[in-house]
Design an enzyme around this catalytic site. Structure first.
Site, PDB file in Angstrom:
ATOM      1  N   GLU A  16       3.352  -6.704   4.458  1.00 59.73           N
ATOM      2  CA  GLU A  16       2.750  -7.990   4.781  1.00 59.73           C
ATOM      3  C   GLU A  16       3.503  -8.592   5.962  1.00 59.73           C
ATOM      4  OE1 GLU A  16       0.099  -8.962   3.321  1.00 59.73           O
ATOM      5  OE2 GLU A  16       0.082  -7.998   1.340  1.00 59.73           O
ATOM      6  N   ARG A  69      -4.849   1.547  -0.550  1.00 61.76           N
ATOM      7  CA  ARG A  69      -4.807   0.104  -0.372  1.00 61.76           C
ATOM      8  C   ARG A  69      -4.747  -0.658  -1.683  1.00 61.76           C
ATOM      9  NH1 ARG A  69      -9.338  -4.005   2.296  1.00 61.76           N
ATOM     10  NH2 ARG A  69      -7.858  -5.670   2.821  1.00 61.76           N
ATOM     11  N   LEU A  70      -3.790  -1.587  -1.744  1.00 60.04           N
ATOM     12  CA  LEU A  70      -3.781  -2.640  -2.745  1.00 60.04           C
ATOM     13  C   LEU A  70      -4.238  -3.893  -2.010  1.00 60.04           C
ATOM     14  CD1 LEU A  70      -2.990  -3.447  -5.690  1.00 60.04           C
ATOM     15  CD2 LEU A  70      -0.771  -4.104  -4.775  1.00 60.04           C
ATOM     16  N   SER A  71      -5.451  -4.332  -2.241  1.00 59.82           N
ATOM     17  CA  SER A  71      -6.061  -5.395  -1.432  1.00 59.82           C
ATOM     18  C   SER A  71      -5.441  -6.747  -1.773  1.00 59.82           C
ATOM     19  CB  SER A  71      -7.566  -5.439  -1.674  1.00 59.82           C
ATOM     20  OG  SER A  71      -8.154  -4.193  -1.377  1.00 59.82           O
ATOM     21  N   ILE A  72      -4.803  -7.363  -0.770  1.00 64.89           N
ATOM     22  CA  ILE A  72      -4.136  -8.648  -0.946  1.00 64.89           C
ATOM     23  C   ILE A  72      -4.703  -9.692   0.015  1.00 64.89           C
ATOM     24  CG2 ILE A  72      -1.915  -9.863  -0.886  1.00 64.89           C
ATOM     25  CD1 ILE A  72      -1.980  -7.756  -3.066  1.00 64.89           C
ATOM     26  N   VAL A  85      11.415 -10.684 -18.835  1.00 65.59           N
ATOM     27  CA  VAL A  85      11.578  -9.514 -19.694  1.00 65.59           C
ATOM     28  C   VAL A  85      12.947  -9.577 -20.353  1.00 65.59           C
ATOM     29  CG1 VAL A  85      12.467  -8.105 -17.777  1.00 65.59           C
ATOM     30  CG2 VAL A  85      11.476  -6.979 -19.790  1.00 65.59           C
ATOM     31  N   CYS A 124       0.842  -1.187   0.000  1.00 67.50           N
ATOM     32  CA  CYS A 124       0.000   0.000   0.000  1.00 67.50           C
ATOM     33  C   CYS A 124       0.882   1.244   0.000  1.00 67.50           C
ATOM     34  CB  CYS A 124      -0.911   0.010   1.230  1.00 67.50           C
ATOM     35  SG  CYS A 124      -1.891  -1.495   1.410  1.00 67.50           S
TER      36      CYS A 124
END
Length: 632
Positions: A78, A51-54, A291, A2
């Site tokens: 985390e 928030r990046l919901s994980i 990549v 986040c």
């Protein structure tokens, strides 16, 4: 993963938090958390979160309060062992309303205060406002996987954020070049302590916490990497088995997610080892991402495909062009907030964008080289210092002076190689290691910097912080000393690259090699388990025997190949003209214009100054974006 930010005004400032300003700070970090956003404002205190919901997708919104609303947290990261404390805390009377690790941190803080950080296994940067104590507690994980920057202004008010741009949005400081940090920035891949390239902006160091109260801050180190005493010496097989199990557990912990996850697969031993461990832990094929460039020497697709085939992954590739590389460069300098430390930052962004189409979380191989001695410079330094000490002991001074003079008369390539050995350099860490592997070493900076810049910098040694780190470690072996210094400096910049480039694509990256229990165990291994003869990362290679294909297990380390030097000599030479040699660059007065012309001419004639030119290009782009306020 986040973005967090906050403002705490001191009482003597007489200010209250402007909610709109707090939101502007927060939303400039939208890429870090596009899923949800929240704020908390109470008079002189404001906390915000993107928030990046994980984990725990339905709840876990932030800022989050405890039961009586006396404490509120904003948190990025985390914590993989949070469930281990759930029953214990419930039995002590704490009431859980979510399944999130955020709530666990909050309850651990209520129970243990600042000592809560010792309970946490993972990556984190968080701030907790304690209303009763009128105190802010800010902490950062042990290895510095998650970023945290702050400004303490003249009246004792504190601003903090996951990225510097949020502090600039709040006008916590006026963007100005920090001349004190410039020699460090030029020599190394970034600054080596708590300073940044912005005057007044500092980073909270890894393994530290900060307490703000009554307009004053207290910084405290809560963790450090210890190399002594060594593990009781036993068989190599026992060490390998124990290390493999710690690594396996670290990978397993980092599979905690309520959303799809995958991994970056380069085909090197580090990422392939992670893929090998993951393959037996997940249902269905792992989603892997690679990549490369069209130039054959500048991609590792062949090896990534070998690993993908062995572990039956769902593999995806992206090939980027030089046009894409350079078109994205200014935006990525903005994302990083400081000049890019590595050419590989740009392909990392593109592979993150590829991953973002399929997953929200990836595992990556950062940290292996710094804990296991994977870089060639370690073995070279050990050899040079060992032979150099013997050379100085047995060779009279007058003869050494004659040899040094003779080296200067040798032709180009031979001269350049021997000038980096004990035949011309003193046998000490600064000359044979720090200065020898710097981007712009001390003598180069003497030529590069203008007289005006030298006057402003004074007698600043670009390695002063590295010397301090070397002096602080308890390590007795030279290799361990070098590894310690790199975990505090070089690794930090790699982690900031990894965090900021992946978060620019709204992807969370996790680093299994940097689980602190694995790192602590590895540090206390004898040297032979890390480097043995010409074999680097010996214990990892042994742990993966019979698991990884031989083509990967035995291949030499490549780093991430970027054909940048050729581009800057040919079709993208105009970028050197614009960002290194232009009148606009010269007018800043930072560098000696005549020396810049000499440096560019030397590169065009065949000498390799790619990394130096890339650094200079980045510094000028950084000036235009942040100091001049230019928007692309």
């Amino acid at each position: 993963m986040c973005g967090i930010n906050g403002i705490i005004y001191s009482e003597r400032s007489g200010r209250t938090v402007d909610a709109e300003l707090l939101v502007r700070m927060r939303d400039i970090l939208h890429h870090r958390g596009p899923d949800e956003a929240g704020t908390f404002v109470d008079k002189n205190v404001g906390l915000a979160h993107r928030r990046l919901s994980i984990v725990d997708l339905k709840s876990g919104q932030q800022p989050m309060f405890n039961a009586d609303r006396s404490c509120v947290i904003t948190y990025n990261g985390e914590v993989y062992n949070h469930a281990d404390y759930r029953q214990e805390l419930i039995e002590k009377g704490y009431c859980y309303t979510t399944q999130s690790d955020t709530e666990a941190i909050l309850h651990l803080y209520e129970e243990f205060g600042a000592d809560c950080v010792h309970k946490l296994r993972g990556m984190f940067a968080f701030a907790i406002w304690n209303k009763d104590k009128k105190e802010l507690f800010v902490a950062r994980d042990r290895l510095g996987v998650k970023p945290l920057y702050y400004v303490l202004d003249g009246d004792g008010s504190l601003f903090f954020a996951s990225e510097i741009k949020a502090l600039l949005e709040a006008k916590a400081v006026t963007p100005q070049l920090n001349y004190n940090a410039l020699p460090d920035q030029l020599a190394n891949h970034g600054t080596s302590y708590d300073e940044t390239l912005f005057t007044g902006v500092k980073r909270l160091l890894p393994g530290h916490f900060l307490i703000w109260k009554d307009g004053e801050i207290r910084l405290e180190k809560y963790w450090d990497l210890e190399f002594e005493p060594k593990h009781e010496d036993r068989s190599d097989a026992d060490f390998v088995e124990e290390w493999r199990e710690l690594f396996r557990k670290s990978v397993e912990l980092r599979l905690m997610s309520d959303v799809p996850l995958g991994m970056f697969l380069s085909g090197g031993i580090d990422s392939s080892a992670i893929a090998a461990m993951m393959a037996g832990m997940v249902d269905g094929p792992i989603k892997t991402f690679s990549v490369g460039f069209a130039e054959r020497e500048a991609n590792e697709f062949e090896f990534a495909r070998i690993a993908s085939k062995r572990f039956k992954t769902d593999h995806h590739e992206i090939t980027i062009t030089p046009e894409q590389f350079f078109a994205k460069l200014p935006d990525l300098v903005w994302h990083e907030d400081e000049p890019l430390g590595f050419e590989a930052s740009i392909p990392l962004y593109f592979v993150s964008k590829l991953a973002e189409q399929h997953v929200k979380v990836v595992l990556t191989g950062e940290g292996s080289d710094e804990i296991l001695g994977g870089y060639g410079r370690y073995a070279k330094a050990l050899s040079l210092l060992s032979y150099g000490e013997k050379y100085e002991s047995y060779t009279p001074r007058f003869l050494r002076d004659a040899v040094r003079s003779g080296v200067g008369t040798l032709p180009g390539s031979v001269n350049r190689k021997l000038k980096r050995t004990f035949l011309t350099l003193d046998a000490n860490i600064e000359d044979l290691y720090l200065d020898n592997f710097a981007i712009f070493n001390k003598s180069m900076q003497a030529d590069l910097l203008s007289d005006e810049t030298k006057a402003r910098i004074g007698d600043s040694n670009p390695y002063r912080h590295l010397h301090n780190w070397l002096a602080k470690t308890d390590a007795e072996d030279l290799l361990d000393k070098l590894l310690y210094a790199d975990t505090k400096t070089y690794l930090h910049e790699l982690l900031m690259k990894q965090d900021q480039m992946s978060m620019a694509a709204s992807v969370e990256s996790r680093v299994p090699f940097l689980d602190h229990k694995l790192v602590e165990y590895t540090a206390k291994l004898p040297e032979r388990m890390k480097i043995r003869g010409r074999t680097t990362k010996w214990i990892l290679r042994e742990a993966m025997k019979g698991i990884l294909p031989r083509e990967i297990l035995d291949r030499p380390k490549m780093g991430f190949p970027v054909p940048l030097g050729r581009w800057l000599r040919n079709e993208y030479k105009h970028l050197v003209d614009e960002y290194v040699l232009s009148d606009r660059t010269s007018a800043r007065g930072l560098f000696n214009s005549d020396h810049l012309k000499t440096l560019v001419a030397s590169h065009n004639a065949g000498e390799d100054h790619t990394t130096r030119l890339f650094r200079l290009i980045n510094i000028e782009i950084w000036h235009r974006r942040f100091i001049d306020g230019e928007v692309n």
